[in-house]
Design an enzyme around this catalytic site. Structure first.
Site, PDB file in Angstrom:
ATOM      1  N   GLU A  73       0.822  -1.195   0.000  1.00 42.05           N
ATOM      2  CA  GLU A  73       0.000   0.000   0.000  1.00 42.05           C
ATOM      3  C   GLU A  73       0.866   1.260   0.000  1.00 42.05           C
ATOM      4  OE1 GLU A  73      -0.314  -2.552   2.042  1.00 42.05           O
ATOM      5  OE2 GLU A  73      -2.163  -3.437   1.293  1.00 42.05           O
ATOM      6  N   PRO A 280      11.936 -14.595  -0.847  1.00 45.25           N
ATOM      7  CA  PRO A 280      10.941 -14.695   0.230  1.00 45.25           C
ATOM      8  C   PRO A 280      10.338 -13.331   0.536  1.00 45.25           C
ATOM      9  CG  PRO A 280      13.175 -14.958   1.093  1.00 45.25           C
ATOM     10  CD  PRO A 280      13.296 -14.909  -0.395  1.00 45.25           C
ATOM     11  N   ARG A 281       9.062 -13.319   0.837  1.00 44.80           N
ATOM     12  CA  ARG A 281       8.374 -12.069   1.153  1.00 44.80           C
ATOM     13  C   ARG A 281       9.033 -11.361   2.315  1.00 44.80           C
ATOM     14  NH1 ARG A 281       5.085  -8.274  -1.185  1.00 44.80           N
ATOM     15  NH2 ARG A 281       3.758  -7.279   0.368  1.00 44.80           N
ATOM     16  N   GLY A 322      14.161  -4.354  -1.465  1.00 40.91           N
ATOM     17  CA  GLY A 322      14.289  -3.283  -2.437  1.00 40.91           C
ATOM     18  C   GLY A 322      14.961  -3.657  -3.740  1.00 40.91           C
ATOM     19  N   GLU A 323      15.181  -4.957  -4.009  1.00 42.31           N
ATOM     20  CA  GLU A 323      15.878  -5.352  -5.228  1.00 42.31           C
ATOM     21  C   GLU A 323      15.012  -6.198  -6.160  1.00 42.31           C
ATOM     22  OE1 GLU A 323      20.502  -5.272  -3.708  1.00 42.31           O
ATOM     23  OE2 GLU A 323      19.435  -7.188  -3.603  1.00 42.31           O
ATOM     24  N   ASN A 347       0.863  -8.103  -5.380  1.00 47.15           N
ATOM     25  CA  ASN A 347       0.658  -7.147  -6.460  1.00 47.15           C
ATOM     26  C   ASN A 347       1.180  -7.663  -7.807  1.00 47.15           C
ATOM     27  OD1 ASN A 347       0.574  -4.932  -8.118  1.00 47.15           O
ATOM     28  ND2 ASN A 347       1.737  -3.585  -6.780  1.00 47.15           N
ATOM     29  N   PRO A 348       0.298  -8.017  -8.755  1.00 44.61           N
ATOM     30  CA  PRO A 348       0.777  -8.492 -10.061  1.00 44.61           C
ATOM     31  C   PRO A 348       1.203  -7.376 -10.992  1.00 44.61           C
ATOM     32  CG  PRO A 348      -1.602  -8.521 -10.045  1.00 44.61           C
ATOM     33  CD  PRO A 348      -1.177  -8.098  -8.658  1.00 44.61           C
ATOM     34  N   GLU A 350       3.482  -5.135 -10.400  1.00 48.78           N
ATOM     35  CA  GLU A 350       4.931  -4.899 -10.354  1.00 48.78           C
ATOM     36  C   GLU A 350       5.679  -5.731 -11.393  1.00 48.78           C
ATOM     37  OE1 GLU A 350       6.275  -5.302  -6.341  1.00 48.78           O
ATOM     38  OE2 GLU A 350       5.525  -3.316  -5.768  1.00 48.78           O
TER      39      GLU A 350
END
Length: 434
Positions: A73, A280-281, A322-323, A347-348, A350
């Site tokens: 978000e 991994p998330r 961030g990568e 989020n698809p 991205e």
């Protein structure tokens, strides 16, 4: 009816009871959230932001405040904030989000005239302390961040409230319908609702929102800038892979790595040089995920140790923040996690921004409408389990034409969303007090 009149007319006993409970439970909530922030290594001044104590001065001039829940978000609004800043060069911005991960990523991508804070816990005194310092001219809550005290105290302080990219799950709708008077009271505080889709607009109306304040829109995440690409890292990664076939499993959760690794083992039978970039998330699970890879008898290199994939690395464990954009740029075949379990998906937009072919498990209910359109247009595919995942990735590896058709559909899907950015910005600026 104005929001101010609604406030006086519709306060309910249930809301009063919530305020009592919020005060009583605040010490427990504070212990829990402060421990998490301290464990992340944040200084005490930043931890105390959850009590409403600001760690930064308020800037001069008008201030637009955006509040988002977490990473997805928060990042979804950065392009919008940048565009608002271009349209109104005198406007300042505050973004609040609740997780240290979101704070770290926001600060790396911060638009001009913007700052980040953690939001106050939903205790009336903490919220008032926060509002007394920041004095926002417009408050924008993102998606489903409906904290009752935050909503009511913000409106009392005089800031118009917007619910942006509004999203309500069927469970939330059913819950609010059981408490219709309180839902109507809280929703009456908002000057405008900008929804992700018509279904959410209809749901808001059903639980008490004023119809003339609802504006159906688009999913804000479709308008967000694509994840950034580190050109040097991309070059290094491509050199390390040395032309090997590669696929990516992104934003995986506990319980999803096992089927992903099983799918990779199956793919290695027909593509022995294949490399999996596993993201991994939650990067802090790196040790846990590495143990799963080792137990499966596979080899890996690990990004958090500064390693690059070698010729012997069957999996590249990208356990950093961030990568992701760089990994999408390195590999156009993506499985998006949070979907093999009942998590809601991720989020698809991205990976689609990077022209990737996306496949997902069935548990993508948080993006049901988006995936519905993408699946119908051939911009994404759906699998059910490890064998299905291996079959889909194998199809793309073996048939470049089929892969390119999916990638082209993804690019087309994304391109249709871009003209909605200025429309959303105009709606927000129209609500900003002159």
């Amino acid at each position: 009816m104005s929001p101010a009149k609604d406030v006086a007319a519709k306060a309910t006993p249930l809301f009063a009871a919530y305020r009592v409970a919020a005060r009583a439970l605040a010490p427990l909530a504070w212990r829990k959230v402060s421990a998490k922030l301290r464990a992340y290594g944040l200084p005490e001044a930043r931890v105390r932001e959850r009590l409403g104590h600001a760690s930064l001065p308020r800037p001069q001039g008008r201030l637009m405040w955006f509040h988002a829940a977490s990473v997805g978000e928060s990042l979804s609004i950065l392009k919008l904030v940048r565009r608002l800043g271009e349209l109104d060069p005198g406007l300042e911005f505050l973004i609040t989000s609740g997780t240290p991960t979101s704070a770290e990523l926001i600060e790396k991508r911060m638009p001009p005239r913007c700052r980040h804070q953690f939001p106050p816990l939903d205790h009336p005194a903490y919220v008032r302390r926060f509002l007394s310092h920041w004095r926002p001219d417009l408050a924008v809550l993102v998606e489903s961040e409906l904290w009752p005290n935050l909503i009511v105290e913000t409106r009392k302080a005089g800031a118009p409230l917007i619910l942006l990219n509004a999203r309500l799950s069927p469970k939330s709708v059913a819950s609010w319908q059981k408490h219709h008077r309180t839902a109507t009271y809280l929703l009456a505080q908002f000057a405008q609702f900008i929804t992700q889709n018509q279904e959410t607009a209809d749901n808001l109306r059903a639980i008490g929102a004023h119809a003339d304040r609802i504006r159906p829109g688009s999913n804000l995440k479709a308008l967000a800038a694509p994840p950034p690409v580190d050109a040097d890292l991309l070059t290094q990664t491509q050199a390390a892979l040395s032309g090997r076939a590669v696929w990516t499993a992104s934003s995986t959760h506990r319980g999803e790595e096992e089927p992903v690794i099983a799918a990779h083992q199956e793919l290695l039978r027909s593509h022995p040089d294949l490399c999996l970039i596993l993201i991994p998330r939650h990067p802090e699970r790196g040790d846990e995920v590495e143990a799963l890879i080792t137990e499966a008898g596979l080899t890996c290199a690990r990004r958090s140790r500064g390693e690059m994939p070698s010729a012997q690395s069957q999996i590249y464990l990208a356990d950093t923040l961030g990568e992701t954009g760089t990994w999408y740029a390195a590999c156009p075949l993506v499985f998006l996690g949070g979907s093999l379990l009942d998590i809601g998906g991720h989020n698809p937009f991205e990976p689609s921004h990077h022209g990737c072919a996306v496949t997902t498990g069935p548990g993508y209910f948080n993006f049901a409408e988006t995936y519905g359109d993408m699946l119908a247009e051939g911009a994404a595919t759906e699998i059910a389990d490890a064998p299905g995942l291996a079959q889909q990735i194998g199809c793309w590896l073996d048939d470049p034409k089929t892969l390119e058709v999916t990638r082209t559909a993804a690019r087309t899907f994304i391109s249709r969303q871009s003209d909605l950015l200025d429309q959303t910005a105009d709606l927000l600026l129209a609500q900003l007090p002159k």
